[in-house]
Scaffold this motif. Structure first.
Motif, PDB file in Angstrom:
ATOM      1  N   TYR A 138       0.814  -1.212   0.000  1.00 64.24           N
ATOM      2  CA  TYR A 138       0.000   0.000   0.000  1.00 64.24           C
ATOM      3  C   TYR A 138       0.847   1.262   0.000  1.00 64.24           C
ATOM      4  O   TYR A 138       0.459   2.275  -0.583  1.00 64.24           O
ATOM      5  CB  TYR A 138      -1.014  -0.016   1.147  1.00 64.24           C
ATOM      6  N   TYR A 139       2.017   1.207   0.588  1.00 66.73           N
ATOM      7  CA  TYR A 139       2.942   2.334   0.506  1.00 66.73           C
ATOM      8  C   TYR A 139       3.346   2.552  -0.951  1.00 66.73           C
ATOM      9  O   TYR A 139       3.330   3.687  -1.445  1.00 66.73           O
ATOM     10  CB  TYR A 139       4.183   2.085   1.371  1.00 66.73           C
ATOM     11  N   LEU A 140       3.700   1.465  -1.624  1.00 62.24           N
ATOM     12  CA  LEU A 140       4.080   1.578  -3.036  1.00 62.24           C
ATOM     13  C   LEU A 140       2.921   2.102  -3.869  1.00 62.24           C
ATOM     14  O   LEU A 140       3.110   2.970  -4.727  1.00 62.24           O
ATOM     15  CB  LEU A 140       4.543   0.220  -3.568  1.00 62.24           C
ATOM     16  N   LYS A 141       1.749   1.604  -3.619  1.00 67.86           N
ATOM     17  CA  LYS A 141       0.557   2.011  -4.384  1.00 67.86           C
ATOM     18  C   LYS A 141       0.277   3.510  -4.214  1.00 67.86           C
ATOM     19  O   LYS A 141      -0.073   4.188  -5.183  1.00 67.86           O
ATOM     20  CB  LYS A 141      -0.652   1.204  -3.944  1.00 67.86           C
ATOM     21  N   GLU A 142       0.419   4.007  -2.993  1.00 66.27           N
ATOM     22  CA  GLU A 142       0.115   5.404  -2.731  1.00 66.27           C
ATOM     23  C   GLU A 142       1.217   6.359  -3.175  1.00 66.27           C
ATOM     24  O   GLU A 142       0.951   7.524  -3.429  1.00 66.27           O
ATOM     25  CB  GLU A 142      -0.147   5.610  -1.235  1.00 66.27           C
ATOM     26  N   ASN A 143       2.444   5.882  -3.302  1.00 70.52           N
ATOM     27  CA  ASN A 143       3.567   6.779  -3.587  1.00 70.52           C
ATOM     28  C   ASN A 143       4.176   6.631  -4.970  1.00 70.52           C
ATOM     29  O   ASN A 143       5.000   7.457  -5.352  1.00 70.52           O
ATOM     30  CB  ASN A 143       4.641   6.593  -2.525  1.00 70.52           C
ATOM     31  N   PHE A 144       3.797   5.603  -5.704  1.00 70.99           N
ATOM     32  CA  PHE A 144       4.368   5.388  -7.029  1.00 70.99           C
ATOM     33  C   PHE A 144       3.269   5.010  -7.996  1.00 70.99           C
ATOM     34  O   PHE A 144       2.310   4.349  -7.631  1.00 70.99           O
ATOM     35  CB  PHE A 144       5.424   4.275  -6.994  1.00 70.99           C
ATOM     36  N   LYS A 145       3.438   5.418  -9.229  1.00 68.87           N
ATOM     37  CA  LYS A 145       2.486   5.050 -10.291  1.00 68.87           C
ATOM     38  C   LYS A 145       3.005   3.826 -11.026  1.00 68.87           C
ATOM     39  O   LYS A 145       4.175   3.758 -11.389  1.00 68.87           O
ATOM     40  CB  LYS A 145       2.311   6.197 -11.297  1.00 68.87           C
ATOM     41  N   PHE A 146       2.126   2.838 -11.220  1.00 66.52           N
ATOM     42  CA  PHE A 146       2.511   1.624 -11.933  1.00 66.52           C
ATOM     43  C   PHE A 146       1.765   1.542 -13.227  1.00 66.52           C
ATOM     44  O   PHE A 146       0.672   1.899 -13.378  1.00 66.52           O
ATOM     45  CB  PHE A 146       2.205   0.378 -11.091  1.00 66.52           C
TER      46      PHE A 146
END
Length: 146
Positions: A138-146
């Protein structure tokens, strides 16, 4: 968040390979349900960390106690499930996957050797790993665009 569930089960599966010589397993069915709760409904009450850990530890211990007092069979299954539900209501820690832990212990002969350690392993230990992974995903999801 399917990738989180995949990564969680893959990580637990890899740990199984490491623990296999000791006759232990981390990939128990309730942890699949925990993945569903954490990665599909992360805002639900069942995904709250208090609910998860209180219910996982308490219900697993109830399963061991029921098996110790009543032996294997229908009476231990019924009593442990009812006691687990009462425990979750009393402690306000509703987490449905935990209700299966007593049944798994009662019916899983290879788990009997764990005795009360079963309250911490594999359920609570698996939840710790899955919670860390959920926070990371969830940290990755909120801070990076995939």
């Amino acid at each position: 968040m399917k990738i989180g569930a995949f990564a969680g089960m893959a990580m637990l599966g890899k740990m199984d390979q490491i623990l296999a010589p000791k006759g232990l397993s981390m990939t128990i069915a309730p942890l699949g349900a925990v993945c569903a709760v954490l990665f599909i409904t992360p805002k639900s009450p069942a995904a709250r960390k208090y609910n998860m850990f209180m219910a996982q530890i308490g219900c697993a211990a109830i399963g061991v106690l029921a098996f110790t007092l009543l032996g294997p069979g229908w009476l231990a299954r019924g009593a442990s499930l009812a006691a687990s539900l009462a425990f979750m209501i009393y402690t306000k820690s509703t987490h449905p996957p935990a209700a299966s832990l007593p049944l798994l212990f009662i019916d899983g002969a290879k788990l009997h050797g764990l005795n009360y350690w079963y309250a911490f392993f594999p359920g609570a230990a698996g939840c710790i790993l899955l919670c860390f992974l959920q926070e990371f995903v969830y940290y990755l999801k909120e801070n990076f665009k995939f």
